[in-house]
Design a protein around this motif. Structure first.
Motif, mmCIF file in Angstrom:
data_model
loop_
_atom_site.group_PDB
_atom_site.id
_atom_site.type_symbol
_atom_site.label_atom_id
_atom_site.label_comp_id
_atom_site.label_asym_id
_atom_site.label_seq_id
_atom_site.Cartn_x
_atom_site.Cartn_y
_atom_site.Cartn_z
ATOM 1 N N ILE A 94 -6.146 46.027 -17.667
ATOM 2 C CA ILE A 94 -5.940 46.148 -15.945
ATOM 3 C C ILE A 94 -6.681 44.867 -15.102
ATOM 4 C CG2 ILE A 94 -6.710 47.527 -13.989
ATOM 5 C CD1 ILE A 94 -6.919 49.804 -16.636
ATOM 6 N N ILE A 95 -6.153 44.560 -14.070
ATOM 7 C CA ILE A 95 -6.728 43.780 -13.001
ATOM 8 C C ILE A 95 -6.465 44.294 -11.278
ATOM 9 C CG2 ILE A 95 -6.199 41.260 -12.498
ATOM 10 C CD1 ILE A 95 -4.528 40.458 -15.049
ATOM 11 N N ILE A 96 -7.496 43.532 -11.189
ATOM 12 C CA ILE A 96 -7.604 43.970 -9.547
ATOM 13 C C ILE A 96 -7.631 42.667 -8.480
ATOM 14 C CG2 ILE A 96 -8.809 45.666 -7.633
ATOM 15 C CD1 ILE A 96 -10.254 46.818 -9.247
ATOM 16 N N GLN A 97 -6.635 42.170 -7.974
ATOM 17 C CA GLN A 97 -6.447 41.098 -7.717
ATOM 18 C C GLN A 97 -7.784 41.217 -5.924
ATOM 19 O OE1 GLN A 97 -5.169 38.355 -9.160
ATOM 20 N NE2 GLN A 97 -5.508 38.365 -6.999
ATOM 21 N N LYS A 98 -9.264 40.561 -6.128
ATOM 22 C CA LYS A 98 -9.939 41.052 -5.395
ATOM 23 C C LYS A 98 -9.758 40.009 -4.167
ATOM 24 C CE LYS A 98 -15.064 39.653 -5.211
ATOM 25 N NZ LYS A 98 -15.951 39.117 -5.387
ATOM 26 N N PRO A 99 -9.384 40.700 -2.481
ATOM 27 C CA PRO A 99 -9.106 40.195 -1.427
ATOM 28 C C PRO A 99 -10.311 39.486 -0.878
ATOM 29 C CG PRO A 99 -9.656 42.272 -1.490
ATOM 30 C CD PRO A 99 -9.653 42.279 -2.421
ATOM 31 N N THR A 100 -9.799 38.703 0.219
ATOM 32 C CA THR A 100 -11.341 37.603 0.549
ATOM 33 C C THR A 100 -12.028 38.762 1.475
ATOM 34 O OG1 THR A 100 -10.438 37.397 1.937
ATOM 35 C CG2 THR A 100 -10.352 36.073 0.333
ATOM 36 N N LYS A 101 -13.275 38.613 1.186
ATOM 37 C CA LYS A 101 -14.063 39.038 2.162
ATOM 38 C C LYS A 101 -13.401 38.979 4.067
ATOM 39 C CE LYS A 101 -18.972 39.328 1.008
ATOM 40 N NZ LYS A 101 -20.299 38.647 1.243
ATOM 41 N N THR A 102 -13.316 38.296 3.923
ATOM 42 C CA THR A 102 -12.788 37.803 5.707
ATOM 43 C C THR A 102 -11.502 39.121 5.834
ATOM 44 O OG1 THR A 102 -13.505 35.950 5.148
ATOM 45 C CG2 THR A 102 -11.581 36.041 7.236
ATOM 46 N N THR A 103 -10.716 39.307 4.723
ATOM 47 C CA THR A 103 -9.641 39.887 5.109
ATOM 48 C C THR A 103 -10.016 41.239 5.029
ATOM 49 O OG1 THR A 103 -7.775 38.521 3.750
ATOM 50 C CG2 THR A 103 -7.628 40.883 4.352
ATOM 51 N N TYR A 104 -10.871 41.882 4.055
ATOM 52 C CA TYR A 104 -11.768 42.897 4.207
ATOM 53 C C TYR A 104 -11.972 43.285 5.099
ATOM 54 C CZ TYR A 104 -14.022 46.952 2.136
ATOM 55 O OH TYR A 104 -14.742 48.060 2.352
ATOM 56 N N LYS A 105 -13.074 42.416 6.287
ATOM 57 C CA LYS A 105 -13.957 42.782 6.975
ATOM 58 C C LYS A 105 -13.597 42.896 8.314
ATOM 59 C CE LYS A 105 -18.849 41.793 5.432
ATOM 60 N NZ LYS A 105 -20.034 42.263 5.961
ATOM 61 N N SER A 106 -11.898 42.237 8.140
ATOM 62 C CA SER A 106 -11.137 42.088 8.947
ATOM 63 C C SER A 106 -10.267 43.438 9.948
ATOM 64 C CB SER A 106 -9.930 41.077 9.652
ATOM 65 O OG SER A 106 -8.908 41.271 8.209
ATOM 66 N N ILE A 107 -10.921 44.470 8.713
ATOM 67 C CA ILE A 107 -9.626 45.801 8.814
ATOM 68 C C ILE A 107 -10.781 47.184 8.213
ATOM 69 C CG2 ILE A 107 -8.460 47.245 6.954
ATOM 70 C CD1 ILE A 107 -7.024 44.745 6.408
ATOM 71 N N LYS A 108 -11.481 46.112 7.484
ATOM 72 C CA LYS A 108 -12.476 47.613 7.176
ATOM 73 C C LYS A 108 -14.350 47.284 7.404
ATOM 74 C CE LYS A 108 -12.122 50.719 3.917
ATOM 75 N NZ LYS A 108 -11.689 51.326 2.566
ATOM 76 N N THR A 109 -15.017 47.293 8.642
ATOM 77 C CA THR A 109 -15.800 46.580 9.247
ATOM 78 C C THR A 109 -17.096 48.106 8.484
ATOM 79 O OG1 THR A 109 -15.556 48.284 11.198
ATOM 80 C CG2 THR A 109 -14.961 45.792 10.776
ATOM 81 N N SER A 110 -16.810 49.658 8.078
ATOM 82 C CA SER A 110 -17.971 50.682 8.205
ATOM 83 C C SER A 110 -18.361 50.278 6.821
ATOM 84 C CB SER A 110 -17.126 51.843 8.886
ATOM 85 O OG SER A 110 -16.659 52.121 7.691
ATOM 86 N N LYS A 111 -17.338 50.324 5.906
ATOM 87 C CA LYS A 111 -17.927 49.525 4.628
ATOM 88 C C LYS A 111 -19.019 48.209 4.043
ATOM 89 C CE LYS A 111 -16.865 54.386 2.097
ATOM 90 N NZ LYS A 111 -16.015 54.764 0.793
ATOM 91 N N SER A 112 -19.197 48.427 2.860
ATOM 92 C CA SER A 112 -20.052 47.288 2.815
ATOM 93 C C SER A 112 -18.970 46.891 1.601
ATOM 94 C CB SER A 112 -20.698 47.385 1.711
ATOM 95 O OG SER A 112 -21.461 46.957 0.318
#
Length: 191
Positions: A94-112
């Protein structure tokens, strides 16, 4: 000293037949390598890496199953899919491609980002962690015990070590040659 350029494309071309033989040997023993790869569709890098890995896997005879999620997908839904694949014997990695922190935060601002990512990678069964993502795998690498504990090195780390070994062999580098790796990522710089 004249700089020497490492030709990654040629290296892959030369190394691929060896990998294909290893896959064929596993298949002959009744083991069909089957990777389940999770990626988050908003992250362009993850989409590209997943596509490239799927192409390489196909050329080698490895089954490569991709699972696409939106970053806003409830984490419990992603975790449920991970748990299900952990239980499937035919899934060997199993592999999980890690998205960039910037991409994540542009969509989801409520969770770390870190907490979200840790929830995901902690769910990977250690025996199926083929990308060195699980915290226990990373800890064993940092302690230099990854081999004795049966864990894998992250792919980029393995690639860098392979390239350095080739450079040492081909260039007849002294054993005291110094190498500097720049980067602080969890999967390369820190280990």
């Amino acid at each position: 000293m004249t700089p020497i350029v490492f030709n990654g494309y040629q290296f892959v071309k030369d190394f691929q037949p060896q990998l294909k033989k290893r896959v064929e040997a596993l298949q002959a023993q009744g083991c069909q390598p089957h990777i389940a790869a999770f990626y988050f569709q908003e992250d362009a890098g993850s989409v590209l890496y997943t596509k490239k890995k799927a192409q390489a896997a196909q050329q080698l005879g490895i089954k490569y199953q991709t699972l696409s999620f939106a970053i806003n997908t409830p984490v419990q839904q992603v975790l449920a899919q991970l748990r299900e694949l952990n239980q499937q014997d035919q899934v060997t990695g199993i592999i999980i491609q890690k998205p960039t922190k910037t991409t994540y935060k542009s969509i989801k601002t409520s969770k770390s980002f870190t907490n979200w990512w840790q929830q995901l990678v902690k769910q990977i069964k250690l025996s199926k962690d083929v990308d060195g993502l699980h915290p226990k795998t990373l800890q064993s690498i940092k302690q230099g015990q990854w081999q004795s504990q049966g864990h894998v090195l992250p792919a980029t780390t393995r690639a860098v070590l392979k390239i350095l070994a080739l450079a040492k062999q081909q260039l007849k580098l002294r054993s005291l040659a110094k190498v500097l790796i720049l980067g602080r990522s969890d999967l390369l710089g820190k280990p």
